[in-house]
Design a protein around this motif. Structure first.
Motif, PDB file in Angstrom:
ATOM      1  N   LEU A   1     -25.477  58.171  86.017  1.00 53.65           N
ATOM      2  CA  LEU A   1     -26.700  58.938  86.259  1.00 53.65           C
ATOM      3  C   LEU A   1     -26.480  60.446  86.303  1.00 53.65           C
ATOM      4  O   LEU A   1     -27.391  61.207  85.968  1.00 53.65           O
ATOM      5  CB  LEU A   1     -27.361  58.476  87.560  1.00 53.65           C
ATOM      6  N   HIS A   2     -25.301  60.912  86.712  1.00 47.31           N
ATOM      7  CA  HIS A   2     -25.099  62.360  86.753  1.00 47.31           C
ATOM      8  C   HIS A   2     -24.977  62.957  85.346  1.00 47.31           C
ATOM      9  O   HIS A   2     -25.072  64.165  85.187  1.00 47.31           O
ATOM     10  CB  HIS A   2     -23.888  62.739  87.624  1.00 47.31           C
ATOM     11  N   VAL A   3     -24.796  62.119  84.338  1.00 43.06           N
ATOM     12  CA  VAL A   3     -24.721  62.598  82.954  1.00 43.06           C
ATOM     13  C   VAL A   3     -26.074  62.458  82.271  1.00 43.06           C
ATOM     14  O   VAL A   3     -26.529  63.368  81.588  1.00 43.06           O
ATOM     15  CB  VAL A   3     -23.629  61.847  82.154  1.00 43.06           C
ATOM     16  N   VAL A   4     -26.714  61.322  82.446  1.00 42.55           N
ATOM     17  CA  VAL A   4     -28.032  61.087  81.846  1.00 42.55           C
ATOM     18  C   VAL A   4     -28.915  60.457  82.906  1.00 42.55           C
ATOM     19  O   VAL A   4     -28.676  59.356  83.367  1.00 42.55           O
ATOM     20  CB  VAL A   4     -27.942  60.230  80.557  1.00 42.55           C
ATOM     21  N   TRP A   5     -29.903  61.201  83.358  1.00 41.97           N
ATOM     22  CA  TRP A   5     -30.699  60.790  84.511  1.00 41.97           C
ATOM     23  C   TRP A   5     -32.039  60.187  84.130  1.00 41.97           C
ATOM     24  O   TRP A   5     -32.762  59.706  84.986  1.00 41.97           O
ATOM     25  CB  TRP A   5     -30.903  61.957  85.470  1.00 41.97           C
ATOM     26  N   SER A   6     -32.373  60.175  82.852  1.00 40.93           N
ATOM     27  CA  SER A   6     -33.594  59.500  82.417  1.00 40.93           C
ATOM     28  C   SER A   6     -33.402  59.044  80.973  1.00 40.93           C
ATOM     29  O   SER A   6     -32.561  59.564  80.251  1.00 40.93           O
ATOM     30  CB  SER A   6     -34.811  60.420  82.530  1.00 40.93           C
ATOM     31  N   GLY A   7     -34.184  58.074  80.585  1.00 43.53           N
ATOM     32  CA  GLY A   7     -34.107  57.586  79.216  1.00 43.53           C
ATOM     33  C   GLY A   7     -32.930  56.657  78.999  1.00 43.53           C
ATOM     34  O   GLY A   7     -32.409  56.040  79.928  1.00 43.53           O
ATOM     35  N   LEU A   8     -32.491  56.589  77.778  1.00 48.62           N
ATOM     36  CA  LEU A   8     -31.408  55.707  77.363  1.00 48.62           C
ATOM     37  C   LEU A   8     -30.104  56.074  78.059  1.00 48.62           C
ATOM     38  O   LEU A   8     -29.676  57.228  78.024  1.00 48.62           O
ATOM     39  CB  LEU A   8     -31.235  55.794  75.840  1.00 48.62           C
ATOM     40  N   ARG A   9     -29.484  55.100  78.714  1.00 47.47           N
ATOM     41  CA  ARG A   9     -28.188  55.328  79.370  1.00 47.47           C
ATOM     42  C   ARG A   9     -27.063  54.546  78.708  1.00 47.47           C
ATOM     43  O   ARG A   9     -25.905  54.891  78.879  1.00 47.47           O
ATOM     44  CB  ARG A   9     -28.268  54.930  80.845  1.00 47.47           C
ATOM     45  N   ALA A  10     -27.387  53.478  77.976  1.00 48.16           N
ATOM     46  CA  ALA A  10     -26.377  52.671  77.300  1.00 48.16           C
ATOM     47  C   ALA A  10     -26.429  52.976  75.802  1.00 48.16           C
ATOM     48  O   ALA A  10     -27.501  52.955  75.192  1.00 48.16           O
ATOM     49  CB  ALA A  10     -26.621  51.190  77.551  1.00 48.16           C
ATOM     50  N   PHE A  11     -25.283  53.267  75.244  1.00 45.24           N
ATOM     51  CA  PHE A  11     -25.178  53.684  73.846  1.00 45.24           C
ATOM     52  C   PHE A  11     -24.198  52.773  73.119  1.00 45.24           C
ATOM     53  O   PHE A  11     -23.072  52.566  73.592  1.00 45.24           O
ATOM     54  CB  PHE A  11     -24.679  55.130  73.757  1.00 45.24           C
ATOM     55  N   ASP A  12     -24.595  52.279  71.955  1.00 47.58           N
ATOM     56  CA  ASP A  12     -23.731  51.441  71.129  1.00 47.58           C
ATOM     57  C   ASP A  12     -22.987  52.351  70.160  1.00 47.58           C
ATOM     58  O   ASP A  12     -23.589  52.909  69.234  1.00 47.58           O
ATOM     59  CB  ASP A  12     -24.579  50.408  70.377  1.00 47.58           C
ATOM     60  N   LEU A  13     -21.705  52.478  70.360  1.00 47.88           N
ATOM     61  CA  LEU A  13     -20.902  53.370  69.526  1.00 47.88           C
ATOM     62  C   LEU A  13     -20.805  52.908  68.075  1.00 47.88           C
ATOM     63  O   LEU A  13     -20.400  53.677  67.204  1.00 47.88           O
ATOM     64  CB  LEU A  13     -19.496  53.524  70.110  1.00 47.88           C
ATOM     65  N   ASP A  14     -21.178  51.674  67.812  1.00 48.31           N
ATOM     66  CA  ASP A  14     -21.155  51.170  66.446  1.00 48.31           C
ATOM     67  C   ASP A  14     -22.449  51.490  65.695  1.00 48.31           C
ATOM     68  O   ASP A  14     -22.560  51.201  64.500  1.00 48.31           O
ATOM     69  CB  ASP A  14     -20.883  49.660  66.449  1.00 48.31           C
ATOM     70  N   GLN A  15     -23.402  52.107  66.381  1.00 47.81           N
ATOM     71  CA  GLN A  15     -24.653  52.574  65.775  1.00 47.81           C
ATOM     72  C   GLN A  15     -24.579  54.105  65.653  1.00 47.81           C
ATOM     73  O   GLN A  15     -24.522  54.806  66.661  1.00 47.81           O
ATOM     74  CB  GLN A  15     -25.857  52.179  66.633  1.00 47.81           C
ATOM     75  N   PRO A  16     -24.549  54.637  64.422  1.00 47.22           N
ATOM     76  CA  PRO A  16     -24.339  56.078  64.229  1.00 47.22           C
ATOM     77  C   PRO A  16     -25.254  56.987  65.053  1.00 47.22           C
ATOM     78  O   PRO A  16     -24.784  57.963  65.633  1.00 47.22           O
ATOM     79  CB  PRO A  16     -24.557  56.277  62.727  1.00 47.22           C
ATOM     80  N   ARG A  17     -26.535  56.685  65.121  1.00 49.06           N
ATOM     81  CA  ARG A  17     -27.454  57.558  65.874  1.00 49.06           C
ATOM     82  C   ARG A  17     -27.160  57.519  67.371  1.00 49.06           C
ATOM     83  O   ARG A  17     -27.221  58.536  68.058  1.00 49.06           O
ATOM     84  CB  ARG A  17     -28.899  57.168  65.612  1.00 49.06           C
ATOM     85  N   GLN A  18     -26.863  56.324  67.885  1.00 47.69           N
ATOM     86  CA  GLN A  18     -26.546  56.203  69.305  1.00 47.69           C
ATOM     87  C   GLN A  18     -25.212  56.874  69.626  1.00 47.69           C
ATOM     88  O   GLN A  18     -25.071  57.524  70.664  1.00 47.69           O
ATOM     89  CB  GLN A  18     -26.536  54.737  69.733  1.00 47.69           C
ATOM     90  N   ARG A  19     -24.249  56.732  68.730  1.00 44.40           N
ATOM     91  CA  ARG A  19     -22.945  57.385  68.924  1.00 44.40           C
ATOM     92  C   ARG A  19     -23.138  58.895  68.996  1.00 44.40           C
ATOM     93  O   ARG A  19     -22.617  59.564  69.888  1.00 44.40           O
ATOM     94  CB  ARG A  19     -22.012  56.995  67.781  1.00 44.40           C
ATOM     95  N   MET A  20     -23.929  59.445  68.072  1.00 51.30           N
ATOM     96  CA  MET A  20     -24.177  60.885  68.062  1.00 51.30           C
ATOM     97  C   MET A  20     -24.910  61.300  69.333  1.00 51.30           C
ATOM     98  O   MET A  20     -24.605  62.342  69.921  1.00 51.30           O
ATOM     99  CB  MET A  20     -24.988  61.253  66.820  1.00 51.30           C
ATOM    100  N   GLY A  21     -25.858  60.483  69.783  1.00 52.24           N
ATOM    101  CA  GLY A  21     -26.591  60.791  71.010  1.00 52.24           C
ATOM    102  C   GLY A  21     -25.688  60.816  72.225  1.00 52.24           C
ATOM    103  O   GLY A  21     -25.803  61.702  73.081  1.00 52.24           O
TER     104      GLY A  21
END
Length: 116
Positions: free
Chosen positions: A41-61
């Protein structure tokens, strides 16, 4: 006597904030290269918190978010040097100038990668 430009002081302080978080070397960035990563939470406090590194857009996010909001420990634990290097030419355009400049000054190989 002139009054210092407050905008300049803010920009210097903002850059210093990012510079203080930097690892001493890119080899310290030992985060995962694959799979789902959940940011605290101290890094991302709202919205998407779980990112799939195998998905280019999520990895970039994830990389954009951690560069902007992460502590030194977050940078080292969530970012991977190899991925950062490969993403940098595009990632640098998605970060603010303070983040981009601080990282490229500390690690000239990133600037060289972007220019290649």
């Amino acid at each position: 006597m002139s009054v210092p430009d407050a905008g300049f002081d803010d920009a210097v302080l903002y850059r210093l904030k990012f510079a203080r978080r930097l690892p001493t070397g890119l080899s310290e960035l030992t985060g995962p290269m694959h799979g789902v990563v959940e940011l605290p939470l101290h890094v991302v406090w709202s919205g998407l918190r779980a990112f799939d590194l195998d998905q280019p857009r999520q990895r970039m996010g994830l990389y954009r978010t951690v560069l902007a909001e992460g502590t030194r420990e977050d940078l080292c634990g969530f970012l991977n040097a190899e991925l950062l290097f490969s993403l940098w030419p595009v990632l640098r355009t998605l970060t603010g100038p303070s983040v981009r400049d601080v990282w490229e000054e500390a690690f000239p190989q990133l600037r060289e990668r972007a220019a290649a």
